[in-house]
Design a protein around this motif. Sequence first.
Motif, mmCIF file in Angstrom:
data_model
loop_
_atom_site.group_PDB
_atom_site.id
_atom_site.type_symbol
_atom_site.label_atom_id
_atom_site.label_comp_id
_atom_site.label_asym_id
_atom_site.label_seq_id
_atom_site.Cartn_x
_atom_site.Cartn_y
_atom_site.Cartn_z
ATOM 1 N N ALA A 145 8.967 3.073 13.256
ATOM 2 C CA ALA A 145 8.108 2.295 14.088
ATOM 3 C C ALA A 145 7.270 1.597 13.173
ATOM 4 C CB ALA A 145 7.117 3.323 14.764
ATOM 5 N N GLU A 146 6.567 0.426 13.481
ATOM 6 C CA GLU A 146 5.977 -0.661 12.840
ATOM 7 C C GLU A 146 4.395 0.303 12.375
ATOM 8 O OE1 GLU A 146 4.703 -4.704 12.932
ATOM 9 O OE2 GLU A 146 6.407 -4.852 14.375
ATOM 10 N N HIS A 186 3.969 -9.018 11.285
ATOM 11 C CA HIS A 186 3.602 -8.420 9.740
ATOM 12 C C HIS A 186 4.577 -7.833 9.028
ATOM 13 C CE1 HIS A 186 0.496 -7.288 6.949
ATOM 14 N NE2 HIS A 186 1.117 -6.316 6.611
ATOM 15 N N PRO A 243 -13.305 3.043 6.225
ATOM 16 C CA PRO A 243 -13.995 3.882 5.144
ATOM 17 C C PRO A 243 -13.643 3.345 3.828
ATOM 18 C CG PRO A 243 -12.746 5.100 6.639
ATOM 19 C CD PRO A 243 -12.334 3.962 7.122
ATOM 20 N N MET A 248 0.384 -4.645 9.750
ATOM 21 C CA MET A 248 -0.803 -4.740 8.911
ATOM 22 C C MET A 248 -0.911 -3.446 8.142
ATOM 23 S SD MET A 248 -4.186 -3.771 11.335
ATOM 24 C CE MET A 248 -5.310 -3.685 9.969
ATOM 25 N N CYS A 249 -1.919 -3.529 6.966
ATOM 26 C CA CYS A 249 -2.335 -2.283 6.309
ATOM 27 C C CYS A 249 -3.754 -2.109 6.937
ATOM 28 C CB CYS A 249 -2.558 -2.728 4.854
ATOM 29 S SG CYS A 249 -0.820 -2.663 4.106
ATOM 30 N N THR A 250 -3.877 -1.307 7.622
ATOM 31 C CA THR A 250 -5.071 -0.965 8.323
ATOM 32 C C THR A 250 -6.313 -0.511 7.462
ATOM 33 O OG1 THR A 250 -4.677 1.386 8.867
ATOM 34 C CG2 THR A 250 -4.200 -0.175 10.129
ATOM 35 N N TYR A 251 -5.916 0.001 6.338
ATOM 36 C CA TYR A 251 -6.747 0.579 5.095
ATOM 37 C C TYR A 251 -7.724 1.677 5.554
ATOM 38 C CZ TYR A 251 -5.994 -3.793 2.622
ATOM 39 O OH TYR A 251 -5.265 -4.999 1.785
ATOM 40 N N THR A 252 -7.797 1.985 6.922
ATOM 41 C CA THR A 252 -8.303 2.944 7.461
ATOM 42 C C THR A 252 -7.987 4.144 7.205
ATOM 43 O OG1 THR A 252 -8.740 1.610 9.404
ATOM 44 C CG2 THR A 252 -9.394 3.907 9.754
ATOM 45 N N MET A 307 0.789 -1.209 0.046
ATOM 46 C CA MET A 307 0.051 -0.037 -0.086
ATOM 47 C C MET A 307 1.096 1.229 -0.037
ATOM 48 S SD MET A 307 -3.310 0.173 2.172
ATOM 49 C CE MET A 307 -4.727 1.434 1.725
ATOM 50 N N TYR A 354 -3.145 -8.832 11.450
ATOM 51 C CA TYR A 354 -3.906 -8.967 10.213
ATOM 52 C C TYR A 354 -3.049 -9.396 9.019
ATOM 53 C CZ TYR A 354 -7.089 -6.085 12.676
ATOM 54 O OH TYR A 354 -8.061 -5.642 13.861
ATOM 55 N N CYS A 364 1.677 -7.564 1.866
ATOM 56 C CA CYS A 364 0.637 -6.702 2.753
ATOM 57 C C CYS A 364 -0.641 -6.419 1.948
ATOM 58 C CB CYS A 364 1.444 -5.416 2.891
ATOM 59 S SG CYS A 364 0.686 -4.301 4.230
ATOM 60 N N TYR A 419 -4.505 8.414 9.253
ATOM 61 C CA TYR A 419 -4.523 6.846 8.984
ATOM 62 C C TYR A 419 -3.347 6.494 9.786
ATOM 63 C CZ TYR A 419 -1.280 8.114 5.205
ATOM 64 O OH TYR A 419 -0.475 8.515 4.479
ATOM 65 N N ASP A 472 -1.118 3.517 10.002
ATOM 66 C CA ASP A 472 -0.611 2.533 9.174
ATOM 67 C C ASP A 472 1.010 2.676 9.067
ATOM 68 O OD1 ASP A 472 -0.590 0.491 7.254
ATOM 69 O OD2 ASP A 472 -2.177 1.326 6.207
ATOM 70 N N HIS A 473 1.627 1.728 8.150
ATOM 71 C CA HIS A 473 2.910 1.581 7.998
ATOM 72 C C HIS A 473 3.327 3.083 7.575
ATOM 73 C CE1 HIS A 473 2.447 -2.505 8.177
ATOM 74 N NE2 HIS A 473 1.891 -2.755 6.912
ATOM 75 N N PRO A 474 4.445 3.476 8.334
ATOM 76 C CA PRO A 474 5.128 4.578 7.883
ATOM 77 C C PRO A 474 6.203 4.633 6.620
ATOM 78 C CG PRO A 474 6.171 3.865 9.914
ATOM 79 C CD PRO A 474 5.183 2.897 9.460
ATOM 80 N N VAL A 475 6.398 5.593 6.061
ATOM 81 C CA VAL A 475 7.532 5.566 4.931
ATOM 82 C C VAL A 475 8.912 5.763 5.657
ATOM 83 C CG1 VAL A 475 8.382 6.723 2.997
ATOM 84 C CG2 VAL A 475 6.181 6.276 3.324
ATOM 85 N N PRO A 501 11.421 -2.084 10.825
ATOM 86 C CA PRO A 501 11.740 -2.411 12.235
ATOM 87 C C PRO A 501 11.075 -3.946 12.366
ATOM 88 C CG PRO A 501 10.992 -0.337 12.596
ATOM 89 C CD PRO A 501 10.769 -0.649 11.211
#
Lengths: 243, 88
Positions: free
Chosen positions: B40-41, A211, A154, B1-5, A38, A181, A119, B31, B33-36, A219
């Motif tokens: 941090a995770e 994950h 969403p 995870m990819c939260t998609y949120t 993503m 997940y 992912c 959101y 989610d994973h940072p670039v 990390p």
Amino acid sequence: MTATLVRFAGHAGDEIEAYVARPEAEFRRGGVVVIHHMPGWDRGSKEITRRFAELGYDAVCPNLYHREAPGAAPDDAAAVARAQGGVPDERLVGDVGAAAAYLRSLPTSNGKVGVIGYCSGGRQSVLAACHLDLDAAVDCYGAFVTGEVPTEFPLKITNLVDQLPNLRTPLLGLFGAEDRYPSPDQVAELEQILTAEGKTFEFHSYEGAGHAFFANERPSYNVAAANDGWERIEAFYGRYLGA
Amino acid sequence: MCTYTTVHADVDGSAKGPGSAWFHAGRATVYFDHPVHAMAEHTLNIDLTDPAGDPARRVALELTAESARALVAAIQQALAAVPEELKV
């Protein structure tokens, strides 16, 4: 090895760009479509694409966000794509199908093409394998292949449970036992469905890995899981994409 | 995870971004989610953008959950200190 950018017609005939890596030598070989995660068509995704060329495959990684932000930096393009709701499933299938057709058009192609995703791309790899003429699929910790998508999300993605009977390729699944997940329960549910459907699959869940254990700049990187995972991928593609 | 949120907020203001140039900030995308870049995770990510503008015109924040809450508290505290007549 050569690595370069190409353009071809993706879903609905839209021109998209893709990163291509190919072994230098002329020999017949399979191809691999790499579905980026993503956060986008980033350096890590291109590094993975080159690794498949090093393993002896023609590999292509389409920029799934090209339409939203042509020419933008991968992280900026990912931000735009996310803000617009992400990649629709139908478009993903079209783009991966176009990437597979591109690989098969290469003079070195043996006609076989595999797909791999990480992912969110793990789910998309399974999705593509339910709809396209491919030869092998790898799902690296894709969430929501099974399991219920929380209603407050969403971004309206769905799980793939109703599509799994149409899975058309052998599936290799690589998961972290500490991941939530997909959770171990969701992986077990996928295993049960594929068994009931008589599908060919091979799953590995790594203790101590969460994950994104393949992501060597994060990390979450887990050396043991990633090294074993790459060996599993190499063996799996060797079996199904060989001449 | 990819939260998609992904949560959106329409905002109205300015942000200073790439090339030290100011631009109109019309949208905040938020959101977890994973940072670039952040180590941090997962992080709370905020993209301030001009929806009509170049994708590169973006101010991106990647904050740990704890520091994101601290930022929210700081914003609330600063707003709470504003006299009523100035809150427009």
